[in-house]
Design a protein around this motif. Structure first.
Motif, PDB file in Angstrom:
ATOM      1  N   ASP A 343       2.038  15.607   6.456  1.00  0.00           N
ATOM      2  CA  ASP A 343       3.337  16.293   6.488  1.00  0.00           C
ATOM      3  C   ASP A 343       4.487  15.314   6.278  1.00  0.00           C
ATOM      4  O   ASP A 343       5.640  15.727   6.176  1.00  0.00           O
ATOM      5  N   GLY A 344       4.195  14.002   6.243  1.00  0.00           N
ATOM      6  CA  GLY A 344       5.220  13.015   5.907  1.00  0.00           C
ATOM      7  C   GLY A 344       5.714  12.173   7.049  1.00  0.00           C
ATOM      8  O   GLY A 344       6.514  11.260   6.849  1.00  0.00           O
ATOM      9  N   SER A 345       5.254  12.413   8.266  1.00  0.00           N
ATOM     10  CA  SER A 345       5.759  11.658   9.414  1.00  0.00           C
ATOM     11  C   SER A 345       4.690  10.752  10.035  1.00  0.00           C
ATOM     12  O   SER A 345       4.976  10.005  10.960  1.00  0.00           O
ATOM     13  N   GLU A 346       3.462  10.800   9.527  1.00  0.00           N
ATOM     14  CA  GLU A 346       2.360  10.097  10.156  1.00  0.00           C
ATOM     15  C   GLU A 346       2.279   8.622   9.762  1.00  0.00           C
ATOM     16  O   GLU A 346       2.902   8.180   8.800  1.00  0.00           O
ATOM     17  N   LEU A 347       1.501   7.889  10.527  1.00  0.00           N
ATOM     18  CA  LEU A 347       1.094   6.550  10.138  1.00  0.00           C
ATOM     19  C   LEU A 347      -0.401   6.617   9.831  1.00  0.00           C
ATOM     20  O   LEU A 347      -1.202   7.058  10.674  1.00  0.00           O
ATOM     21  N   VAL A 348      -0.754   6.214   8.634  1.00  0.00           N
ATOM     22  CA  VAL A 348      -2.151   6.246   8.194  1.00  0.00           C
ATOM     23  C   VAL A 348      -2.736   4.852   8.350  1.00  0.00           C
ATOM     24  O   VAL A 348      -2.220   3.880   7.783  1.00  0.00           O
ATOM     25  N   PHE A 349      -3.795   4.736   9.138  1.00  0.00           N
ATOM     26  CA  PHE A 349      -4.452   3.449   9.352  1.00  0.00           C
ATOM     27  C   PHE A 349      -5.638   3.344   8.401  1.00  0.00           C
ATOM     28  O   PHE A 349      -6.647   4.023   8.560  1.00  0.00           O
ATOM     29  N   GLY A 350      -5.488   2.490   7.361  1.00  0.00           N
ATOM     30  CA  GLY A 350      -6.535   2.337   6.359  1.00  0.00           C
ATOM     31  C   GLY A 350      -7.526   1.258   6.755  1.00  0.00           C
ATOM     32  O   GLY A 350      -7.134   0.126   7.050  1.00  0.00           O
ATOM     33  N   PHE A 351      -8.816   1.566   6.748  1.00  0.00           N
ATOM     34  CA  PHE A 351      -9.812   0.590   7.184  1.00  0.00           C
ATOM     35  C   PHE A 351     -11.144   0.825   6.471  1.00  0.00           C
ATOM     36  O   PHE A 351     -11.304   1.775   5.710  1.00  0.00           O
ATOM     37  N   GLY A 352     -12.076  -0.078   6.694  1.00  0.00           N
ATOM     38  CA  GLY A 352     -13.413   0.057   6.115  1.00  0.00           C
ATOM     39  C   GLY A 352     -13.681  -0.945   5.021  1.00  0.00           C
ATOM     40  O   GLY A 352     -14.398  -1.916   5.207  1.00  0.00           O
ATOM     41  N   ASN A 353     -13.084  -0.719   3.843  1.00  0.00           N
ATOM     42  CA  ASN A 353     -13.286  -1.607   2.696  1.00  0.00           C
ATOM     43  C   ASN A 353     -12.185  -1.355   1.681  1.00  0.00           C
ATOM     44  O   ASN A 353     -11.678  -0.242   1.569  1.00  0.00           O
ATOM     45  N   ILE A 354     -11.855  -2.394   0.910  1.00  0.00           N
ATOM     46  CA  ILE A 354     -10.746  -2.279  -0.037  1.00  0.00           C
ATOM     47  C   ILE A 354     -11.210  -1.936  -1.445  1.00  0.00           C
ATOM     48  O   ILE A 354     -10.397  -1.634  -2.314  1.00  0.00           O
ATOM     49  N   ARG A 355     -12.519  -1.969  -1.679  1.00  0.00           N
ATOM     50  CA  ARG A 355     -13.027  -1.761  -3.039  1.00  0.00           C
ATOM     51  C   ARG A 355     -12.568  -0.414  -3.608  1.00  0.00           C
ATOM     52  O   ARG A 355     -12.665   0.615  -2.957  1.00  0.00           O
ATOM     53  N   GLY A 356     -12.072  -0.447  -4.844  1.00  0.00           N
ATOM     54  CA  GLY A 356     -11.645   0.761  -5.544  1.00  0.00           C
ATOM     55  C   GLY A 356     -10.237   1.209  -5.238  1.00  0.00           C
ATOM     56  O   GLY A 356      -9.770   2.207  -5.801  1.00  0.00           O
ATOM     57  N   LEU A 357      -9.521   0.495  -4.355  1.00  0.00           N
ATOM     58  CA  LEU A 357      -8.173   0.912  -3.944  1.00  0.00           C
ATOM     59  C   LEU A 357      -7.071  -0.006  -4.457  1.00  0.00           C
ATOM     60  O   LEU A 357      -5.898   0.232  -4.199  1.00  0.00           O
ATOM     61  N   VAL A 358      -7.447  -1.070  -5.184  1.00  0.00           N
ATOM     62  CA  VAL A 358      -6.485  -2.107  -5.557  1.00  0.00           C
ATOM     63  C   VAL A 358      -5.308  -1.555  -6.347  1.00  0.00           C
ATOM     64  O   VAL A 358      -4.144  -1.807  -6.033  1.00  0.00           O
ATOM     65  N   ASN A 359      -5.599  -0.791  -7.395  1.00  0.00           N
ATOM     66  CA  ASN A 359      -4.509  -0.268  -8.237  1.00  0.00           C
ATOM     67  C   ASN A 359      -3.579   0.648  -7.444  1.00  0.00           C
ATOM     68  O   ASN A 359      -2.354   0.610  -7.621  1.00  0.00           O
ATOM     69  N   TRP A 360      -4.142   1.466  -6.587  1.00  0.00           N
ATOM     70  CA  TRP A 360      -3.329   2.367  -5.754  1.00  0.00           C
ATOM     71  C   TRP A 360      -2.447   1.564  -4.800  1.00  0.00           C
ATOM     72  O   TRP A 360      -1.239   1.803  -4.703  1.00  0.00           O
ATOM     73  N   LEU A 361      -3.027   0.570  -4.133  1.00  0.00           N
ATOM     74  CA  LEU A 361      -2.271  -0.240  -3.174  1.00  0.00           C
ATOM     75  C   LEU A 361      -1.158  -1.030  -3.867  1.00  0.00           C
ATOM     76  O   LEU A 361      -0.075  -1.198  -3.314  1.00  0.00           O
ATOM     77  N   ASN A 362      -1.446  -1.509  -5.072  1.00  0.00           N
ATOM     78  CA  ASN A 362      -0.438  -2.269  -5.806  1.00  0.00           C
ATOM     79  C   ASN A 362       0.789  -1.430  -6.163  1.00  0.00           C
ATOM     80  O   ASN A 362       1.866  -1.971  -6.434  1.00  0.00           O
ATOM     81  N   GLY A 363       0.615  -0.115  -6.189  1.00  0.00           N
ATOM     82  CA  GLY A 363       1.730   0.770  -6.540  1.00  0.00           C
ATOM     83  C   GLY A 363       2.590   1.162  -5.350  1.00  0.00           C
ATOM     84  O   GLY A 363       3.585   1.875  -5.499  1.00  0.00           O
ATOM     85  N   LEU A 364       2.227   0.679  -4.145  1.00  0.00           N
ATOM     86  CA  LEU A 364       2.969   1.033  -2.943  1.00  0.00           C
ATOM     87  C   LEU A 364       3.939  -0.084  -2.568  1.00  0.00           C
ATOM     88  O   LEU A 364       3.644  -1.261  -2.732  1.00  0.00           O
ATOM     89  N   GLU A 365       5.074   0.310  -2.037  1.00  0.00           N
ATOM     90  CA  GLU A 365       6.115  -0.660  -1.669  1.00  0.00           C
ATOM     91  C   GLU A 365       5.943  -1.113  -0.241  1.00  0.00           C
ATOM     92  O   GLU A 365       5.676  -0.306   0.675  1.00  0.00           O
TER      93      GLU A 365
END
Length: 367
Positions: A343-365
């Motif tokens: 809904d736009g107010s949460e904090l998302v805790f990303g964990f586990g492994n970074i494989r396959g997420l590099v391009n997405w993460l690079n697009g975040l500020e």
């Protein structure tokens, strides 16, 4: 008899292919004005990124390759692009770096030495024939392959040094230094020690280790780069994509925040980061986002307790059915579609492994 002939023919074809690859790679290497190989136990990826930034700011079209948190190409524009492997890491990637540098019309190449075993260290040195080989440090690691002391480690890492070129060493013991010195003397390679300095630590997008910074300054001097431009270029270098940071999810997600803990890998380190997030944002609802490796779905069992600990856990990738059927688990195939679950107010805790997420993460500020 036919089998012997076939085996002999196959061997001849293989040897011919290897010879052709070697000849082609030498031609690709000859086109490059500068090649820097970064070796050592710690700090290799950061040093590659810093040297890449220094060369880029001095007008070179430079390709970088790191194999740290996740294997990455650093493009001539400075972007991080994940290297997709279809098997374990292989020394053949050094040939691939030379091939890609030709394809991308580069005139400089900075690569991390990915070798562990002595014979592969030697092979990496011969493939790249680097103008500068960096040895960041010689802390014992990979004890079975390299050795249990700094001196033994230095002996193996020294095998990657190209004859008649230059070698820069960072933090090494006197005994380790002596091993590197003897190797350099034998192969007529210039040896330089990078004196540690914190003089340039302000103005960076992340806080580099002063040792890696000093090595890069020394490399820039040896390559004849403009010092001021090199330092400015280093300040523009992006942090490692796996560095723990708070990122803006943006778009339709309003004030939603991502805590990037994907690269922690083990449960203990990840738990410590989750505790930090809870202290930093006590008022935020925390949602788990678990990224499961496609080739290692069994590793999800390590994080099973944490996956179940959140009121909601969003999962990308395969999971054992017992976890997938948990009431708090929701599947997501594309991380860019995360907004459909928030809904736009949460904090998302990303964990586990970074494989396959590099391009997405690079697009975040970064926040």
């Amino acid at each position: 008899m036919n089998n012997i002939i076939l085996a002999g023919t196959a061997l001849l074809i293989l040897l011919s292919a290897l010879l052709a690859e070697n000849i082609i790679s030498r031609k690709r290497r000859a086109r490059l004005k500068f090649v820097v190989q970064v070796n050592g136990t710690r700090g290799k990826s950061e040093t590659v990124r810093l040297i890449h930034g220094a060369l880029k700011a001095n007008g070179f079209r430079v390709l970088g390759k790191t194999t740290g948190t996740v294997p990455l190409w650093i493009t001539p524009e400075g972007k991080h692009v994940e290297i997709i492997r279809h098997g374990p890491a292989n020394i053949q990637e050094q040939f691939l770096a030379l091939r890609k540098s030709r394809r991308d019309k580069c005139d400089a190449l900075v690569v991390e030495c990915m070798a562990i075993k002595p014979e592969m260290q030697l092979a990496s040195g011969r493939i790249l024939d680097a103008d500068i080989t960096v040895i960041t440090n010689t802390f014992p690691d990979h004890i079975e392959e390299i050795g249990s002391t700094e001196e033994e480690t230095a002996s193996v890492l020294s095998l990657s040094i190209a004859p008649g070129k230059a070698c820069i060493v960072g933090s090494v013991s006197p005994e380790a230094y002596e091993k590197v010195r003897k190797t350099c003397e034998k192969i007529e390679t210039k040896l330089i020690v990078a004196a540690t300095s914190t003089e340039y630590l302000s103005g960076f997008k992340f806080i580099p280790h002063d040792e890696n910074l000093s090595i890069t300054i020394k490399a820039a001097e040896l390559l004849g780069l403009d010092r001021s431009l090199a330092i400015e270029g280093m300040k523009e270098v992006l942090p490692d994509v796996g560095t723990f940071r708070y990122l803006k999810l943006g778009g339709k997600m309003g004030n939603a925040i991502l805590a990037n803990a994907f690269a922690a890998n083990d449960l203990h380190s990840t738990s410590l980061l989750l505790e930090k997030v809870m202290r930093d944002f006590p008022e935020k609802e925390i949602i788990g986002f678990f990224n499961s490796r496609d080739d290692r779905p069994d590793r999800a069992a390590i994080f099973e307790t944490m996956i179940r600990s959140f009121d909601r856990t969003i999962v990308k990738g395969p999971l054992p059915r017992r976890i997938l059927n948990s009431k708090n688990v929701e599947k997501l195939d594309d991380p860019s579609q995360l907004d459909s679950l928030l809904d736009g107010s949460e904090l998302v805790f990303g964990f586990g492994n970074i494989r396959g997420l590099v391009n997405w993460l690079n697009g975040l500020e970064e926040i």
